[in-house]
Write a protein that holds these residues in place. Sequence first.
Motif, PDB file in Angstrom:
ATOM      1  N   ARG A 115       0.827  -1.212   0.000  1.00  0.00           N
ATOM      2  CA  ARG A 115       0.000   0.000   0.000  1.00  0.00           C
ATOM      3  C   ARG A 115       0.849   1.244   0.000  1.00  0.00           C
ATOM      4  N   PHE A 156       1.897   1.824  -3.464  1.00  0.00           N
ATOM      5  CA  PHE A 156       0.746   2.265  -4.255  1.00  0.00           C
ATOM      6  C   PHE A 156       0.347   3.693  -3.843  1.00  0.00           C
ATOM      7  N   ASN A 207      -0.184   5.120   0.119  1.00  0.00           N
ATOM      8  CA  ASN A 207      -1.522   5.005   0.703  1.00  0.00           C
ATOM      9  C   ASN A 207      -1.489   4.588   2.171  1.00  0.00           C
ATOM     10  N   VAL A 246      -2.329   8.056  -4.969  1.00  0.00           N
ATOM     11  CA  VAL A 246      -2.863   6.862  -5.598  1.00  0.00           C
ATOM     12  C   VAL A 246      -3.152   7.117  -7.075  1.00  0.00           C
ATOM     13  N   SER A 247      -3.691   8.309  -7.370  1.00  0.00           N
ATOM     14  CA  SER A 247      -4.032   8.531  -8.779  1.00  0.00           C
ATOM     15  C   SER A 247      -2.770   8.581  -9.633  1.00  0.00           C
ATOM     16  N   ILE A 255      -1.868   4.963 -10.254  1.00  0.00           N
ATOM     17  CA  ILE A 255      -2.724   4.366 -11.284  1.00  0.00           C
ATOM     18  C   ILE A 255      -2.276   4.848 -12.658  1.00  0.00           C
ATOM     19  N   TYR A 313      -3.603  -1.999  -7.541  1.00  0.00           N
ATOM     20  CA  TYR A 313      -3.503  -2.700  -6.269  1.00  0.00           C
ATOM     21  C   TYR A 313      -4.873  -3.228  -5.872  1.00  0.00           C
ATOM     22  N   LEU A 365     -12.099  -2.034   1.702  1.00  0.00           N
ATOM     23  CA  LEU A 365     -11.154  -1.262   0.903  1.00  0.00           C
ATOM     24  C   LEU A 365     -11.365  -1.422  -0.597  1.00  0.00           C
ATOM     25  N   GLY A 366     -11.906  -2.553  -1.005  1.00  0.00           N
ATOM     26  CA  GLY A 366     -11.958  -2.826  -2.432  1.00  0.00           C
ATOM     27  C   GLY A 366     -13.221  -2.335  -3.120  1.00  0.00           C
ATOM     28  N   ALA A 378     -12.135   3.103 -11.078  1.00  0.00           N
ATOM     29  CA  ALA A 378     -10.740   3.524 -10.916  1.00  0.00           C
ATOM     30  C   ALA A 378     -10.196   4.148 -12.195  1.00  0.00           C
ATOM     31  N   TRP A 385      -9.698  -3.234 -11.804  1.00  0.00           N
ATOM     32  CA  TRP A 385      -8.280  -2.884 -11.954  1.00  0.00           C
ATOM     33  C   TRP A 385      -7.743  -3.236 -13.329  1.00  0.00           C
TER      34      TRP A 385
END
Lengths: 513, 414
Positions: A309, A312, A315, A336-337, A340, A346, A354-355, A369, A423
């Motif tokens: 994390r 990623f 985070n 995070v962006s 991505i 992730y 979280l997902g 996302a 994702w």
Amino acid sequence: MEDSIILQMRDITKVFPGVRALDGVTLEVRRGEIHSICGENGAGKSTLMKVLSGVYPYGSYEGQIIYMGEEARFKNIKESENAGIVIIHQELTMIPELSITENIFLGNEIVRKGLIDWEEARQRTVELMARVGLNLNPNTPIKNLGVGQQQLVEIAKALSKNVKLLILDEPTSALNEDDSANLLELMRDLKSKDITCIMISHKLNEIAAISDAVTVIRDGRTVETYPVEAGHVDEDRIISSMVGRAIENRYPPHESHPGEVIFEVSDWCVEDPNVPGRMVCKNSSFHVRAGEVVGFAGLMGAGRTELMRSIFGHNYGVFRGGTVRMKGRELHIPTVSAAIEAGIAYVPEDRKNLGLNLLDSIRMTIVSANLKAILTGKLLDSDKELQAAEKSRTDLLIKTSSVNAGVTTLSGGNQQKVVLGKWMFTEPEVLILDEPTRGIDVGAKYEIYRLIHQMADQGKAVILVSSELPELLGMSDRIYTICEGSITGEIASRDANQEKLMRLMTTTSDVKS
Amino acid sequence: MKQIKKVLGEGLHKYTMIIALVALVIFFNIASNGKMITPSNFQNLLSGNAYVLILAIGMLMVIVVGHIDLSVGSVAGFCGMVMAIAFQTWNLPWWAAVLLALAIGALVGAWNGFWVAKMGIPGFITTLGSQMIFRGAVIWISHSISVPAPSELKFFGAGHLPEWGPAFTGMNNSTLLLGVFAILFFAYSQIRQYKRTNVLRGSKEALWPTLVRIALISVIIGYLTWLFGTGRPGTSFPVPGLILVILVIVYHIITEKTRFGRHIYAVGGNKNSAALSGVNVEKTYFMTMLNMSLLAAVAGILFVGRSTAAGPSDGTGWETDAIAAVFIGGAAVSGGVGTVMATMVGGMIMAVLNSGLMLLGVGADKTQVIKGLVLLAAVAFDVYNKRPGHVSITKRLFNLNKAENKEGSPAEKK
């Protein structure tokens, strides 16, 4: 010998909808011993302790508990506590704003004429703290104490309830080495005062240091239980019985063709956001090739999720240095962006918290996302959204009547496919999967494994974090092991076996940190 | 039953509140001997509630993102007062005073947004503070005295569209034009959607549900057009109502069709999952709070225009009405749920209650009691319907419980 047995759990079976968490577990604990229970994550250790302490009341499980020679039928924690069984959970349960005294006597206040007698409570607190080796002002708020001290206060609280059987669920997982050593010393001391301890632990060296008996649980069954001599415990024997399940053909056949190294992390350091000074990742370095599946093995709390994390887009935790390179180019990914954008995806371990946004439909989740991909001008295009969702549904074999259905209508396996679909829609180069098969059934697992292979075949770098060693061995090309925040080993899957991994996962490498 | 479903689309429960609204209007019309459904009453209904409904749009977004804004009334009052003083004392032209008020609104929103997003203070506390600050500020800058507003604003706050063209239509031609335009737009968008659905699914859906839908809506819009257009000469669909309609359309698009809108729902639904999907949670909070105060400024300006002067107690209690509208519209306190359209229906229910009870001669005291009970009843109804295992009352009414799974999924029909 029969006389000295304080606790006997016979044929305990506990069934949750769809899962047989405990399947005829037997446990015998003698008076005044330190009894260690080991097993992989999800083997059923905590469930067993919850049955014992009445969290799961009498009647919700099958089997018999004989405690101090009588059958115990606890309906709740209060009853088991009155009988002298106290459980100290992995996550501490004290109230940070209240003082030590208030916490120790919470729910158990000393009342005189309807009012709490704080004077007496404070005096008793000082006595109790002395028994666990603490010398603090009883009015100190809990939040001012370190984790190790809080743990000791928990034990003091247990002592205040006249404990006879103390259960410690991974007591040292959040402690540093000094505090851990201190705690183990205290357990020896309690033992000499005729208090029996059951310790659940992942750390073999600790188990070896203080146990009088060991019980190994695997897949909800007792594998073996035997007395040991503290200091002379055969760690290999524990390891092999922890992991020794029959390996079936649960992984689809796959031939991997790893290419160039495309993802490289060096000297990554992260500090715990809640405990200043505690490093959860210590100079972690690793790399992944295109088309390669790289496993990360480590026990709970080893820092696998924290590492991923943090990579990623920072985070998690406080970033304390390290670099990430993608195809040789150094990435700057503070959000995070940005991560991505850079082609990292992730899939978090905790699907529900979280997902997923559980209020969303499947189609809204798939695109969530990567909303950019469904823009027409400045507006979101519902046609593109629908197409993306339908494509995911067919590619990933998501079983649903309609992509407009809410994600809560899906089974765990299909929810996980939706998260994977979300994702994959970001078209990542590097895919980090954190426990992608947790809590889903065998059939859905197989499909997820096939998807992982598919992604690797498309030339993506796949990182697979898992607590299930057979899964890592069956799926990965290469495996890194993590213990207490450090990468302790790197091993090609064909040279690895569960025993080797377990050894690496439980050895703290002092060399690296 | 199947046919009705094809015309109205999925999820008939969406219509529960609309049905309640219509029932309420009809009830009051009967009880007041036809005083409810008259051109002038409908015009007043819109014109007199536009400012609360505008607040409710912003409030919906704040509540969806998971906060609440208690300061909107004070902020609206403050912005209205600043505008009046700028016009009256500083001799700014009326349009410059309006722009200044809007800018102040945005600034106040940035202030609220800073505390919520950057400092992590819950919106409830932040805006409770702002409520006091700006109520105090209004009284302070106005010295507790009303300040006259620019007369140009009367048009925006309570005005009517111009009269023009031939008289044989028998109604206000501006209103007629609006109605015709609305019908044409609706028909166009329905047919476009029908065509795209067929292309996308690659199958041929029947055309008749679309046509029935167009006919139905045309009749409703046509009736409303006639109602609004045939009032006393010089009256029409009210200007504040038109401003409201434009804002509703704009914000409907923002919430449903833009990334920012999606982010609001994502953050309100699950902040952590949104953050892990690349949503900038802080920015989303900040922009939502900023937007709320901007809309509060708009509401304040319209209200001042309507009442021709800015008073020191303008806006007191408006937040309650706006919040009530949002929750009657089915939003969830925990965030993530709610739509602009449903909020408007919720706001209209409150407005109709106000107006209807007044027509019946019920005093303001009892009206307040009834409004409170209605809020509780509406939300309790919603909670009851959403509880798992309960068949919703609408479904039971239409006997839909069996058909739900099969009919609910267009994809299964192939």
